[in-house]
Scaffold this motif. Sequence first.
Motif, mmCIF file in Angstrom:
data_model
loop_
_atom_site.group_PDB
_atom_site.id
_atom_site.type_symbol
_atom_site.label_atom_id
_atom_site.label_comp_id
_atom_site.label_asym_id
_atom_site.label_seq_id
_atom_site.Cartn_x
_atom_site.Cartn_y
_atom_site.Cartn_z
ATOM 1 N N GLY A 44 0.792 -1.227 0.000
ATOM 2 C CA GLY A 44 0.000 0.000 0.000
ATOM 3 C C GLY A 44 0.820 1.271 0.000
ATOM 4 O O GLY A 44 0.314 2.328 0.390
ATOM 5 N N SER A 45 2.071 1.181 -0.456
ATOM 6 C CA SER A 45 2.954 2.350 -0.384
ATOM 7 C C SER A 45 2.436 3.539 -1.182
ATOM 8 O O SER A 45 2.806 4.679 -0.915
ATOM 9 N N ASN A 46 1.564 3.275 -2.161
ATOM 10 C CA ASN A 46 1.014 4.366 -2.965
ATOM 11 C C ASN A 46 -0.488 4.523 -2.741
ATOM 12 O O ASN A 46 -1.171 5.152 -3.554
ATOM 13 N N ASN A 47 -0.999 3.985 -1.641
ATOM 14 C CA ASN A 47 -2.430 4.090 -1.362
ATOM 15 C C ASN A 47 -2.757 5.510 -0.898
ATOM 16 O O ASN A 47 -2.219 5.989 0.108
ATOM 17 N N ALA A 48 -3.648 6.179 -1.624
ATOM 18 C CA ALA A 48 -3.941 7.588 -1.352
ATOM 19 C C ALA A 48 -4.503 7.794 0.049
ATOM 20 O O ALA A 48 -4.103 8.731 0.755
ATOM 21 N N ASP A 49 -5.443 6.945 0.460
ATOM 22 C CA ASP A 49 -6.058 7.115 1.777
ATOM 23 C C ASP A 49 -5.028 6.996 2.889
ATOM 24 O O ASP A 49 -5.018 7.794 3.838
ATOM 25 N N ALA A 50 -4.153 5.998 2.779
ATOM 26 C CA ALA A 50 -3.134 5.800 3.815
ATOM 27 C C ALA A 50 -2.152 6.963 3.842
ATOM 28 O O ALA A 50 -1.729 7.408 4.922
ATOM 29 N N LEU A 51 -1.781 7.469 2.675
ATOM 30 C CA LEU A 51 -0.841 8.591 2.617
ATOM 31 C C LEU A 51 -1.448 9.856 3.217
ATOM 32 O O LEU A 51 -0.799 10.563 3.996
ATOM 33 N N VAL A 52 -2.708 10.142 2.866
ATOM 34 C CA VAL A 52 -3.377 11.312 3.439
ATOM 35 C C VAL A 52 -3.505 11.159 4.946
ATOM 36 O O VAL A 52 -3.207 12.088 5.719
#
Length: 301
Positions: A241-249
């Motif tokens: 999930g390194s590029n998962n938008a929800d996790a990054l936000v």
Amino acid sequence: MSEPDELYTVRAQYWLGHYALSLDEARQAARRPMPPHLKSEREELVLRAQLALGNYDKVIADGSGMDKPLSMQALALHAMYLSSSLDARSSVVDNLKVLMSNPEAASNTSAQLTACHIYLHANLLREALQCVHHGLTMEHLAMCVQIYIKIDRFDLANESFNLLKQADEDSILAQLASAYLAIAKGSSSSADAVHIFGGLSEQYGPSIMLLNCMAVANMVAGKYEAAEGNLKEALSEEFGGSNNADALVNIVVCGQHMGRKPADLERYLNALKAGHADHPFVQGLVQVESAFERESSKYVS
């Protein structure tokens, strides 16, 4: 409580964010005999899982064409919307409106659900709600709960949730809806949401979606270290999930609450800007940064 059928596990894995597992289960289910309506649903679930995994070309290829069922055409439009530039998305919405004007759409609950998702992406909340407000299926009711929360109508969200419980109180959709309502109500009930997401993770295994949801519940409860742990797990190589938008936000927001230095959050922000330029969070951030640059330039000697 409704009796499990041949697609019970396929649906369960999909609803919990285990999209690759849902695909595997669907392939196994294809080897077993099933009535026509379940066969059609299986084909739709395969496309929905492919869509969630970002395999947009595959969904467009398999769902496009006037010879395809209306529900499959709607999923193809969803993939077109997500893979299009911001400028081109309005034309996809126009095509969706044409598709949903088909008389068949009035009774096609799958197409209605997909249309709801597309309208939500386009921030057309009224149109999204119109697709599902009759609550013809449990997924329709679950979407009603989310939309009513989004527009701060907790009274209506509770009404839809009660209908969902009446249909099947122990269902995954009812549990997820209960957790979303608990988060929306604030810190006083966020522990209930953490408990629900934790229970689902123990029973079915954690997913990026469940870890994100648990992180949000922990943040609402003020448990930022626990939330950060959830998000680092979601972003780890194990979950991809390194590029998962929800996790990054979420990890940027969590880091701000924890007083993390800007340098500690920079790589997450860079990943967001590079991979999700059309995300509302990124668009808002860029707008604020541009406004700051314009104002600051006035004071440069």
